[in-house]
Design a protein around this motif. Structure first.
Motif, short mmCIF file in Angstrom:
data_model
loop_
_atom_site.label_atom_id
_atom_site.label_comp_id
_atom_site.label_asym_id
_atom_site.label_seq_id
_atom_site.Cartn_x
_atom_site.Cartn_y
_atom_site.Cartn_z
N MET A 115 29.84 61.99 36.12
CA MET A 115 30.73 61.14 35.75
C MET A 115 31.94 61.27 36.67
O MET A 115 32.85 60.12 37.10
CB MET A 115 31.02 61.70 34.36
N LYS A 116 32.34 62.46 36.93
CA LYS A 116 33.61 62.60 37.70
C LYS A 116 33.58 61.88 39.14
O LYS A 116 34.27 61.65 39.73
CB LYS A 116 33.96 64.23 37.73
N LYS A 117 32.18 62.19 39.59
CA LYS A 117 32.04 61.44 41.06
C LYS A 117 32.45 60.31 40.98
O LYS A 117 33.10 59.84 41.66
CB LYS A 117 30.65 62.10 41.48
N PHE A 118 31.88 59.39 39.86
CA PHE A 118 32.10 57.98 39.95
C PHE A 118 33.48 57.41 39.61
O PHE A 118 34.07 56.69 40.22
CB PHE A 118 31.14 57.23 38.86
N GLU A 119 34.08 58.48 38.80
CA GLU A 119 35.52 58.46 38.52
C GLU A 119 36.44 58.40 39.85
O GLU A 119 37.24 57.59 39.85
CB GLU A 119 35.97 59.25 37.49
N HIS A 120 36.24 59.44 40.36
CA HIS A 120 36.84 59.49 41.68
C HIS A 120 36.69 58.56 42.83
O HIS A 120 37.56 58.05 43.61
CB HIS A 120 36.86 60.94 42.36
N TYR A 121 35.25 58.11 42.82
CA TYR A 121 35.21 57.07 43.64
C TYR A 121 35.92 55.60 43.30
O TYR A 121 36.38 55.04 44.29
CB TYR A 121 33.56 56.81 43.78
#
Length: 458
Positions: free
Chosen positions: A1-7
């Motif tokens: 989730m965090k990966k997609f948020e930062h992307y």
């Protein structure tokens, strides 16, 4: 989730850089041209002082320009703030060239005005134009206009961080929305770099070194507390000076329209008053920006940083000159005159309070501006950017105190009051400084019917 948020965040940041970059470069380039033309106009008047006698005629030309092609551009900075709060007819492309031309005319013939209003309107106009070209939605357009304000303000004064914070803080009293922080900062920095790339330089100010103890350490000594007390007393005076300035601009507009038989006569009356005042006090120190000296020992903003560099009532003279100029329809802005008022008032108060002159001139410089625009945070950062961080705490004390003591007045009537400065200090029906000023103004509301449309200050 965090990966997609930062992307997603990274994509948004890159998107805003791409959108803001052309706005900042174009705005910075136009402001560089504006500052160059303004400098030429001011020094040309220094050489030919008789140009002052044509100030009433210049006022008529400005009035006719706005009546014929200016349209709703007459509302100036308030139009941009209104568009950010609630989308309307949009910012006209003509705003940038019209305000640039009329501001140069104002200064060429001796009007006492500033340059921030022009810069902000240039930035807002360019941002609005690019927003339409990019077919942005309503929310993104608001962010873009905020970035335009930041670009204009940061570039014209060489204070990019202040420009970004000012653009966010000036919209409302009592709250700041940070959704435009990144675009505003990028726009302000790039616009400032662009101005510098064109070879335009800003006036440097300096606080003299004086014997003092460290007020930001763990131990507060009596000398520290005494200095803070003096700063607080001076800051109250700075806030009251802000209140006086804001009120005079609004009320003089009412008076001018009331006594004038025709609209075009308003700038004529204002111009004649400026000429008369100049011959009453016997010098031209209070005309135009007040940054460069017309002759040796002239009273300017830089001279106020030295003992004897201002007269006791220089701040009041400048207040009368500038409020008369702006209220009668001449163009420019209020901020540089507010710098002048604050610096010269600080010079006077330093002598009364037995305080460091250059420090109190610097405090007045930023604090009167903070009170008049209701932007204490931005003005604190302006103090740091212009004068260094050594006195940051004193800058904050001065700016926030002046902010409170200026009341709910302000030079931007389109600001909204979301949270009163203190509980119970604002009526629930007052949603803007304009409404607050009219209720607490110098004249009674019974003459409100004489106000003319689009009378927001530039």
């Amino acid at each position: 989730m965090k990966k997609f948020e930062h992307y997603s965040i990274l994509k948004q940041l890159i998107r805003w850089i791409i959108l803001v970059l052309p706005i900042a470069i174009v705005t910075g380039s136009i402001i560089a041209l504006f500052l160059w033309l303004l400098n030429l106009a001011i020094h040309y008047r220094f050489q030919y002082q008789w140009l002052l006698f044509f100030l009433p005629a210049a006022g008529i030309a400005i009035y006719m320009t706005y009546n014929s092609i200016g349209k709703n551009s007459e509302k100036g900075n308030n139009l941009i703030i209104e568009e950010i709060h609630q989308a309307g007819a949009g910012i006209p492309k003509r705003m940038a060239p019209v305000i640039l031309t009329t501001t140069v005319i104002t200064h060429l013939f001796g009007g006492s005005a500033g340059r921030e209003g022009t810069a902000v309107q240039i930035g807002g106009s360019i941002a609005g134009m690019f927003g339409r070209w990019f077919r942005l939605n309503e929310q993104d357009t608001r962010v873009m206009l905020t970035a335009g304000i930041a670009a204009g303000f940061g570039a014209v004064f060489g204070t990019p961080l202040t420009g970004a914070i000012f653009a966010l803080e000036v919209l409302t009293i009592g709250s700041i929305r940070y959704n435009a922080l990144f675009p505003a900062l990028v726009a302000s920095v790039i616009a400032d770099i662009t101005v510098a790339a064109w070879g335009i330089h800003h006036t440097a100010y300096h606080i003299d070194v004086f014997a003092h103890t460290t007020y930001h350490g763990a131990v507060w000594l009596p000398a520290d507390l005494l200095l803070v007390f003096k700063v607080t007393v001076a800051a109250i005076a700075f806030g009251l000076a802000s209140f006086l300035f804001s009120g005079m601009v609004q009320e003089l507009k009412v008076i001018f329209v009331k006594v004038s038989p025709a609209g075009w006569m308003v700038p004529v009356i204002g111009g004649l008053i400026i000429i008369g005042l100049t011959y009453i006090n016997g010098k031209q120190d209070y005309l135009s920006l007040g940054v460069d000296p017309q002759y040796p020992c002239a009273i300017t903003i830089p001279s106020a940083f030295h003992a004897g560099g201002a007269d006791t009532w220089s701040w009041l003279w400048k207040t009368v000159y500038t409020t008369t100029t702006l209220a009668s329809g001449f163009k420019g802005g209020e901020v540089t005159p507010l710098f002048y008022i604050g610096a010269t008032l600080g010079n006077t108060l330093a002598q009364v309070l037995d305080a460091p002159v250059s420090l109190f001139a610097a405090l007045g410089f930023i604090a009167v501006f903070a009170g008049a625009t209701n932007t204490p945070l931005a003005c604190t950062f302006m103090g740091i950017e212009l004068f260094g961080g050594e006195y940051a705490l004193l800058f904050a004390i001065a700016c926030f105190t002046a902010y409170f003591f200026s009341g709910h007045s302000g030079i931007y009537s389109a600001q909204t009051i979301t949270v009163p400065k203190f509980e119970g200090t604002a009526d629930e029906s007052e949603t803007s400084p304009g409404q607050a000023s009219r209720r607490r103004g110098y004249l009674h509301s019974k003459i409100e019917k004489y106000r003319f449309p689009g009378s927001g200050t530039e």
